[in-house]
Every structure is written in C-alpha cells, then in structure tokens.
Design a protein around this motif. Structure first.
Motif, PDB file in Angstrom:
ATOM      1  N   UNK A 105     -17.970 -14.296   4.160  1.00  0.00           N
ATOM      2  CA  UNK A 105     -16.583 -14.451   3.723  1.00  0.00           C
ATOM      3  C   UNK A 105     -15.824 -13.177   4.059  1.00  0.00           C
ATOM      4  N   UNK A 106     -14.627 -13.335   4.559  1.00  0.00           N
ATOM      5  CA  UNK A 106     -13.775 -12.190   4.853  1.00  0.00           C
ATOM      6  C   UNK A 106     -12.369 -12.496   4.385  1.00  0.00           C
ATOM      7  N   UNK A 107     -11.683 -11.485   3.911  1.00  0.00           N
ATOM      8  CA  UNK A 107     -10.330 -11.711   3.406  1.00  0.00           C
ATOM      9  C   UNK A 107      -9.411 -10.581   3.859  1.00  0.00           C
ATOM     10  N   UNK A 108      -8.456 -10.919   4.724  1.00  0.00           N
ATOM     11  CA  UNK A 108      -7.505  -9.901   5.179  1.00  0.00           C
ATOM     12  C   UNK A 108      -6.447  -9.695   4.106  1.00  0.00           C
ATOM     13  N   UNK A 109      -6.255  -8.443   3.698  1.00  0.00           N
ATOM     14  CA  UNK A 109      -5.320  -8.149   2.624  1.00  0.00           C
ATOM     15  C   UNK A 109      -3.870  -8.169   3.083  1.00  0.00           C
ATOM     16  N   UNK A 110      -3.632  -8.630   4.302  1.00  0.00           N
ATOM     17  CA  UNK A 110      -2.255  -8.723   4.802  1.00  0.00           C
ATOM     18  C   UNK A 110      -1.435  -9.684   3.948  1.00  0.00           C
ATOM     19  N   UNK A 111      -2.099 -10.540   3.194  1.00  0.00           N
ATOM     20  CA  UNK A 111      -1.362 -11.457   2.325  1.00  0.00           C
ATOM     21  C   UNK A 111      -0.648 -10.716   1.210  1.00  0.00           C
ATOM     22  N   UNK A 112      -1.114  -9.525   0.904  1.00  0.00           N
ATOM     23  CA  UNK A 112      -0.543  -8.785  -0.217  1.00  0.00           C
ATOM     24  C   UNK A 112       0.288  -7.590   0.215  1.00  0.00           C
TER      25      UNK A 112
END
Lengths: 99, 357
Positions: free
Chosen positions: B265-272
C-alpha cells in the motif's frame, strides 16, 4: 510468534481501514498535469491524453518532470508496447505530454 | 534474506562484461540503422543511478548502482530496447576481520525488438522480462520500485533469471471505455550462454482492467520445460480507490514446493498539500509478505522456512527527478527474526541520444 501475529493483525486492520481513511474531503484539485492526478485540461485531446496517462502510465510511475520533444515519440512507443496502447491513445498521450 | 532483483552471485563479472559489450554493439547497430530520425523519434537513453544502503544485524552494505535503458525506434512499427544494471556492493568482510570486501555485477535485464503489428498484437523477440505477474515487468526499475528489495516470491514463475530468451506475443485482446483485457504469451528456449541465460519455459498472463473502478485483476501461469518440469501459477490485483491517492497492489504465486504473497500500500500525501510543497512529495508505503514452504527446494529462491516480512517505508519524490526511499523491515521466521534498514537515493535521467532535426 506472538509478535508476528500482532503485527499481522495490525497490518490487516490497517489495510481494511486504508480505503476509508484515504478518502479526501475534496474532489481532485489543482495538480501538476504530469502528476498522478492532473488538472482539468482545455481540449478533448488533452483530456483523453490525461486519461490515458492516468490509466496506463501513472499506475506504475511518476511522469518525467520534463523531457525533450525530440524523444516524445520514442517514449510513447515504449509505453505503447508496455501498456498495449492503441495508436489513437498513443497520439492523445503524445499531445498531452508534449502539447 | 530476500534477494535483489539482480543476483550478485549468479553471473561472473567477466562474462557479464562481454554480455554488456555485445549489447552496446547491438544498440549501436540499431541506432545506425535509424536514418533519418524523425523529429520526435530520436533514440533515447533513460534510467536511474543511485546509492543504496542496507543494514541488517549491524552490518551495512553500500551499493552504488546505475541502470541505463536505451530505446531506439526503427521505422514506424519497431522498437529496439534494452536495460542494463551495473553495481558494486561493498559489504563487511565478516569472520572477525575488519574492512570491506566488494562484489561487482554487470548484466542485461532485457534486450528485445518489439514489432507493433496493431493494438491487439505486438511481437517481441530477443531477451525479455518473463511476463509472470506484475512485479518483474513493472516495478523492477530502480527509479520506480518503492522498496529496495524484490518481494520474497519474486523468483516463483520468473524462472530464476527473471528473463526469457525467445519470443512473446502481447497486446490488448479486447477493450472498450469500460474495460481492457490484455495478454502476454511467451516461449523461452534453453540458453546456457552466460550472457543470455534462460530456461526452457512457456506461459503467459492475462489482465482485466476496469477504468471506472481503477481496478486490475490478472492471472499468470507458466511451466518450466526442462529438468524437473514444474508449474507456476499466480494472481495479481492492483486497485486505486476513486478520489484517493492510495495505491494497493498485491500478488500471490505458487510453485511445486512453495507459495506466498505480498501486498503493498502506498499513499501520496499530495491529497493534503499543494503540489509544490514538501508534504505532497512524501509517500508512506507498507508491504506485507508471507511465504509458505511445503517441501525443501534449494532452487526456487524462497526462504527455507515459512517467513513473514513486514516492510514500512517512507519515500520522498523530490524535484529534479530525485527520489529517496527509506524503509524498515522486520522478518519473522523459524530460522530467526531480524531487522533490515534500507535507504536509497536515486536520480532518474532521460535524454535524447543526439540532437535531432
């Protein structure tokens, strides 16, 4: 192996919650056109190219931050083989990456 | 110890030098055939170069590495492409001795000619990455992979060298706005040549991608056709939930004597954060792996005992094509538990081979 089980349990719960936690309160916002989520574009061609990019390229890697237009056709042919793109998708992607 | 996609011990350096030399000759010949180069079809050189470290049990290995890729179009339907890996590992001598020893590796990952007949069919000939599951073809480049080490089950289905020598048919069998089904089918001959080692094998992969759901599911199967013949089967799932920067990827594979899976699983923090800010460039990643052994097999590349491995990583996608990967891994096995700390700084390059018209 108690530690291992605890870790596995933690990992399982984390995976289960990730899709929920990852929902953003906002819709897709301002982004670099070559980032994973590109900003709305102005033309149908660019829209299609953006869609092709997101569905075929960005699932594996970031877009290069810039490259010479002299190699854009070569880059696209490489992606056409890797991602089984149609000629039309290849053309749209070319216009998106090299407008 | 899970192996790197490139096994330092598998191919002697002097033979690999010869292999690389042949590849360069082949590439030069291919480039010479392109005349004149179309304005957007100039051959390119791409790849990544970096510096990796891996610490386990208090011992740190330092690995400077470069992985160049060359791609040269020929006419309107042919692409010749090749990727190599060149690295040196500096590791503690051990046995109570001080200082470091080193081991070098040069090798080709693939050297192939692609003939694009149409969307439904591309014919590939030469040495190519074995199309089993997704990791081998998509995630082995050092400028793409989220973790320094390949999954524990990497060798299942990829026939040891992860490359095949022969032919492959691939393309999109059917597609619409709602789905795309693509396939790859290959046959590999036995090659004992150290420069292009491969096992006689055949198999393929099919994948269904649903754009609306951002979901891909697929299955792979191949069979080793020499020595003790053996079947390998696998499945993969890639999912990116809508309106999210989360990526979920997973594979399951099984051979005659072992099976296992990995989920990442990977999550780019560009959403925040605004895309120009540092936070947007950070990606926490997590990978869980398990392997299960049913019978001893010293050749399949999997751990000798059942193993569980959790990898926690933090990747930084910095400007100017620089990427920093960091990770901590905890391995649980009846043969012993251990911690693994890894860091890597990778620069990705991409430029034309010459100034075109």
């Amino acid at each position: 192996m108690t530690k291992a089980r605890s870790l596995l349990l933690f990992a399982g719960i984390s995976f289960a919650l990730l899709p929920v936690l990852s929902q953003s309160p906002t819709k897709a916002g301002k982004q670099d056109p070559r980032a994973n989520h590109a900003r709305p574009s102005q033309s149908d061609d660019s829209d299609r190219g953006q869609k092709v990019f997101r569905q075929n390229c960005a699932r594996c890697h970031d877009a290069p931050q810039g490259f010479s237009p002299q190699i854009s056709g070569t880059v696209l042919r490489h992606m056409r083989v890797r991602a089984s793109l149609s000629a039309a998708d290849e053309a749209a992607l070319l216009r998106f990456l090299n407008p | 110890m899970p192996g790197f996609p490139w096994d330092l011990r598998s191919r002697p350096t002097h033979l690999l030098l010869s292999r690389l030399f042949n590849a360069v000759l082949f590439g030069a010949l291919a480039l010479a055939l392109i005349s004149p180069a179309m304005s957007q079809n100039v051959p390119l050189i791409s790849g990544g170069g970096g510096f990796l470290t891996s610490t386990s049990g208090g011992n740190t290995t330092y690995i400077p590495v470069i992985s160049p890729l060359i791609a040269a179009p020929l006419g309107n339907h042919v692409l010749v492409e090749s990727r190599a890996i060149i690295l040196t590992a500096f590791f503690p001598r051990g046995g109570g001795r001080s200082g470091y020893d080193h081991d070098s590796f040069l090798g080709l990952d693939f050297l192939q000619a692609d003939v694009v007949a149409n969307r439904h069919l591309t014919v590939v000939a030469g040495q190519f990455l074995t199309p089993f599951a997704t990791y081998n073809e998509r995630l082995t480049p050092i400028w793409i992979s989220n973790f320094q080490e390949a999954p524990l089950i990497f060798s299942l289905g990829t026939m040891g060298s992860a490359s095949s020598v022969g032919g492959m048919l691939r393309g999109s069998a059917a597609s619409s706005e709602k789905f795309n089904f693509d396939y790859a089918a290959f046959f590999s001959a036995t090659s004992t040549n150290e420069q292009f080692s491969a096992e006689r094998a055949a198999g393929g992969r099919g994948s269904l991608y649903l754009p609306a759901a951002h979901l891909e599911v697929g299955a792979s199967f191949d069979r080793k056709l020499q020595g003790t013949e053996e079947n390998f089967a696998g499945t993969h799932v890639w999912w990116e939930p809508a309106n999210s920067s989360l990526r979920l990827r997973g594979e399951y594979a099984r051979g005659a004597h072992a099976r296992g899976y990995w989920v990442e699983a990977g999550y780019r923090l560009s959403r925040f954060s605004d895309n120009t800010r540092f936070l947007a460039r950070v990606e926490p990643v997590f990978r869980m792996q398990q392997t299960f052994r049913s019978q001893p097999d010293s050749n399949d590349g999997l751990p000798a005992a059942d193993t569980q491995l959790a990898d926690f990583g933090l990747d930084f996608h910095l400007p100017h094509e620089i990427r920093i990967n960091t990770s901590y891994s905890r391995q649980f096995s009846s043969s012993g538990n251990r911690n693994i700390w890894q860091t890597g700084l990778v620069y990705r390059f991409l430029f034309p081979t010459w100034r075109g018209k």
